[in-house]
Design an enzyme around this catalytic site. Structure first.
Site, PDB file in Angstrom:
ATOM      1  N   SER A 138       0.590  -0.699  -0.369  1.00  0.00           N
ATOM      2  CA  SER A 138       0.271  -0.094   0.225  1.00  0.00           C
ATOM      3  C   SER A 138       1.061   1.102  -0.100  1.00  0.00           C
ATOM      4  O   SER A 138       1.660   1.052  -0.562  1.00  0.00           O
ATOM      5  CB  SER A 138      -0.557   0.027   1.101  1.00  0.00           C
ATOM      6  OG  SER A 138      -1.669   1.167   1.068  1.00  0.00           O
ATOM      7  N   HIS A 158      -3.750  -0.388  -4.224  1.00  0.00           N
ATOM      8  CA  HIS A 158      -5.737  -0.409  -4.440  1.00  0.00           C
ATOM      9  C   HIS A 158      -5.708  -0.821  -6.083  1.00  0.00           C
ATOM     10  O   HIS A 158      -7.008   0.609  -6.078  1.00  0.00           O
ATOM     11  CB  HIS A 158      -6.297  -0.080  -3.309  1.00  0.00           C
ATOM     12  CG  HIS A 158      -5.808  -0.060  -1.875  1.00  0.00           C
ATOM     13  ND1 HIS A 158      -5.728  -1.251  -1.316  1.00  0.00           N
ATOM     14  CD2 HIS A 158      -4.300   0.798  -1.525  1.00  0.00           C
ATOM     15  CE1 HIS A 158      -5.139  -1.140   0.246  1.00  0.00           C
ATOM     16  NE2 HIS A 158      -4.082  -0.007  -0.114  1.00  0.00           N
ATOM     17  N   GLU A 217      -5.397  -5.535  -5.262  1.00  0.00           N
ATOM     18  CA  GLU A 217      -4.733  -5.760  -4.130  1.00  0.00           C
ATOM     19  C   GLU A 217      -4.885  -7.187  -4.423  1.00  0.00           C
ATOM     20  O   GLU A 217      -5.008  -7.772  -4.927  1.00  0.00           O
ATOM     21  CB  GLU A 217      -6.353  -5.432  -3.106  1.00  0.00           C
ATOM     22  CG  GLU A 217      -6.494  -3.843  -2.966  1.00  0.00           C
ATOM     23  CD  GLU A 217      -7.668  -3.465  -2.279  1.00  0.00           C
ATOM     24  OE1 GLU A 217      -8.652  -4.549  -2.606  1.00  0.00           O
ATOM     25  OE2 GLU A 217      -8.665  -2.518  -1.914  1.00  0.00           O
TER      26      GLU A 217
END
Length: 266
Positions: free
Chosen positions: A131, A173, A200
């Protein structure tokens, strides 16, 4: 570092499976040398370091890792302590958690800890980021931008990253938050830079020869702007829609490889 990449990276698009098959995290452990390897989890990106650190300790313990060191560096004073930098020097792998990528660069940049990170990276120690930790791996990183939005000028903000991967911008993402538009804007602003959007529970393992392999359950999108024939991005007012023609886009699932230098699927 003038070359595109000089070490071994695992760049994860976030929300990796922690309690199921955990294929991405198992891949990370293998990269670091297996269950007996020392993995340091850096929680600098998050404002909940105790909670996040506890979770990753439980996750890596479940996956059989015997030596886990949770390291929270919350200030530049901490990042400049010899004792903190020395803890990193013994790592077989370093794992950056999610949170805010600007915390990573603003706290670590130019410190003794960053210098140690660079030293072990150049030695071949795997650097892993998920992330926000993924976005920070590149020399230029996305720090802000609208998700689920059309490609408009000023839909993203960029800032210098950690510099482990050059001439690439990472978005994470990617499919789940509808970030194609903002990554297109980033590439349109400088078509020499590759845009890499990672879904993801998916990652790219970047090798020192400047190729990467996709691992995980979803896909990686690569945007190559060198083929663009027409673009109006320099002529627009803020929030106006961009126009691009002849953009090259690759969508790659697990097992596919890509050469960053030749910009070709292997």
């Amino acid at each position: 570092m003038s070359e595109m990449v000089n070490g071994n990276l695992l760049i994860i698009g976030g929300a990796e499976d922690k309690w199921g098959q955990s294929s991405v995290l198992r891949h990370a452990i293998d990269m670091c040398g297996g269950s007996s390897a020392k993995i340091i989890v850096l929680t600098t990106a998050t404002q909940k370091p105790q909670e996040v650190g506890k979770e990753y300790r439980e996750v890596f313990t479940r996956l059989g890792v015997e030596n886990i060191d949770i390291l929270n560096i919350d200030s530049r004073d901490d990042a400049n302590k010899d004792s903190v930098a020395q803890r990193l020097s013994s790592a077989a792998g370093v794992f950056f958690t999610g949170g805010d990528q600007l915390r990573i660069t603003s706290i670590l940049g130019g410190t003794k800890t960053y210098n140690t990170l660079l030293e072990i990276y150049l030695r071949g120690v795997p650097i892993i980021g998920t992330s926000a930790g993924a976005s920070a791996m590149s020399s230029t990183m996305i720090v802000d931008g609208n998700s689920n939005s059309a490609a408009r000028k000023c839909t993203l903000g960029m800032s210098p990253g950690l510099g482990f991967l050059n001439q690439v911008i990472i978005d994470q993402h990617f499919e789940q938050r509808g970030r194609l538009g903002r990554l297109l804007v980033g590439v349109a602003q400088n078509p020499s830079i590759l845009g890499v959007g990672i879904d993801e529970d998916t990652a790219i393992q970047v090798y020192s020869n400047a190729s990467f392999e996709v691992v995980g359950t979803n896909c990686v999108t690569v945007i190559d702007g060198t083929s663009i024939k027409k673009s109006n991005v320099s002529e627009l007012n803020p929030e106006e829609m961009i126009a691009l023609s002849n953009v090259t886009i690759h969508v790659l699932p697990c097992g596919f490889r890509f050469d960053l230098n030749s910009r070709a699927v292997i």
